[in-house]
Design an enzyme around this catalytic site. Structure first.
Site, short mmCIF file in Angstrom:
data_model
loop_
_atom_site.label_atom_id
_atom_site.label_comp_id
_atom_site.label_asym_id
_atom_site.label_seq_id
_atom_site.Cartn_x
_atom_site.Cartn_y
_atom_site.Cartn_z
N TYR A 1 -29.05 -1.70 -37.42
CA TYR A 1 -29.71 -1.09 -38.57
C TYR A 1 -28.78 -0.19 -39.38
CZ TYR A 1 -34.17 -2.58 -36.48
OH TYR A 1 -35.21 -3.31 -35.96
N LYS B 1 -28.03 -7.80 -24.24
CA LYS B 1 -27.71 -9.23 -24.21
C LYS B 1 -26.22 -9.38 -23.94
CE LYS B 1 -29.66 -12.60 -25.21
NZ LYS B 1 -30.16 -13.68 -24.32
N ASP C 1 -34.19 -10.58 -23.57
CA ASP C 1 -35.20 -11.63 -23.69
C ASP C 1 -36.02 -11.75 -22.41
OD1 ASP C 1 -32.87 -12.50 -22.44
OD2 ASP C 1 -32.97 -14.53 -23.27
N ASP D 1 -36.79 -1.60 -30.84
CA ASP D 1 -37.83 -1.75 -31.86
C ASP D 1 -38.81 -2.84 -31.45
OD1 ASP D 1 -39.26 -1.59 -34.20
OD2 ASP D 1 -37.61 -2.12 -35.52
N ASP E 1 -42.77 -2.22 -29.37
CA ASP E 1 -44.01 -2.70 -29.99
C ASP E 1 -44.75 -3.65 -29.05
OD1 ASP E 1 -43.55 -1.24 -32.24
OD2 ASP E 1 -43.65 -2.92 -33.64
#
Length: 350
Positions: free
Chosen positions: A136, A187, A220, A244, A248
């Site tokens: 970001y 990852k 993942d 993020d 959620d």
């Protein structure tokens, strides 16, 4: 000095933030509270989503609590003038790098989750998300025209040892006060930043936190495991992008995004930034049906982490639980209460 700066923002933000003010006035009427426009509302009024005066006041307060930012009416604004740019600027300006996102299943709401009761009942998970680095904020970024036609978009994922160490340290310290277990999600199998993340977390763990159980998990797989067996997790630390997404997902496990607060913390002695994670929800803005509990519980976190009033935080948390036990529900939880009536139920218990 302002104790609590409110930034109501956009959409349902002003509606839920107004209920925080009511609760604060009842529970801690000695707090000094101020308010400033923020996000799209600030852009409309002041030509910028984050005015210099607002950031200055935020950095001088003990705690900042925002409602939400964004909405379709600002979709065509210049990227640096969009409400989300104001939020990123606020986080960076305040230096809040550690985002604490709890996912707690209140006992009366165990049946509200889309998961089976036995899977979700008793969930108490804390996701620690790095907030001021990663994709970001990385450079270079942008969209460029290609010589042969078409365009190319670029976002850069960047992390340093220092950035990873400071967020991992927050996670390990939190775990020591909980169940003493940290999952570090990245990852590392396909990303260089993920590999560095795993190496730095492993090194810090061996040097300073060998007493805490550490498990590495690919992001993942973490997403899958959150749905399969969420109660295996206690504290999960991860980067800005994965945090993020995963936070959620974890929030929705509890039954409603309207239930989950968050805290963003920086260096000791600096103000924290608190916000519900439900977003501006423009589809229900102005209808008076938004769930205010995420915002109220964000205030509970502010009392605990920035305002030095853990005693009042305990009372507020208990009041929310009692209100839910007695059947208080907004539409997102399958009930009929308005935003104000839900706050009334909490005030009654206080």
């Amino acid at each position: 000095m302002t104790d609590l700066l409110l930034l109501p923002g956009d959409g349902i933000g002003p509606e839920v933030t107004a209920q925080v003010r009511r609760v604060a006035n009842r529970l801690a009427n000695d707090l000094t509270i101020d308010e400033r426009p923020f996000g799209g509302t600030s852009f409309d009024q002041l030509g910028t989503p984050l005015a210099d005066e607002t950031l200055t006041q935020a950095k001088a307060a003990k705690a900042v609590l925002m409602g939400a930012v964004g909405g379709p009416q600002w979709a065509n604004a210049p990227r640096d003038k969009r409400p989300e740019a104001g939020l990123l600027g606020l986080r960076a300006g305040m230096g809040v790098f550690a985002n604490l996102r709890p996912a707690i299943c209140f006992q009366p709401l165990a049946g509200a989750s889309t998961l089976k009761r036995e899977v979700i009942e008793g969930l108490d998970l804390m996701i620690v998300r790095e907030l001021t680095g990663g994709v970001y904020f990385g450079k270079p970024r942008g969209i460029e025209d290609l010589p042969g036609g078409g365009r190319r978009g670029v976002d850069t994922q960047v992390y340093t040892t220092a950035e990873i160490e400071r967020i991992a340290r927050v996670a390990f310290e939190l775990a020591r006060g909980r169940k003493n277990k940290v999952h570090s999600a990245e990852k590392s199998n396909v990303m260089e930043t993920g590999l560095l993340w795993r190496q730095v977390v492993t090194d810090l763990h061996s040097r300073e936190y060998a007493d805490v159980e550490l498990e590495h998990i690919l992001a993942d797989n973490a997403a899958m495991q959150l749905v399969k067996n969420p109660k295996q997790f206690d504290v999960m630390v991860t980067d800005n992008l994965f945090g993020d997404i995963l936070s959620d997902e974890a929030a929705q496990l509890t039954g409603s995004l309207g239930m989950l607060p968050s805290a963003a913390l920086g260096a000791p002695g600096t103000p924290g930034l608190y916000e519900p994670i439900h977003g501006s929800a423009p589809d229900i803005a102005g209808q008076g049906i938004a769930n205010p509990l995420a915002a109220i519980l964000s205030f509970e976190m502010a009392l605990r982490w920035s305002l030095g009033r853990a005693d009042l935080a305990d009372k507020l948390y208990a009041a929310v639980g009692k209100a839910l036990e007695k059947g208080a529900r907004t539409p997102d939880l399958g009930g009929q209460l308005t935003t104000i009536e839900m706050a009334d139920a909490v005030l009654t218990e206080l």
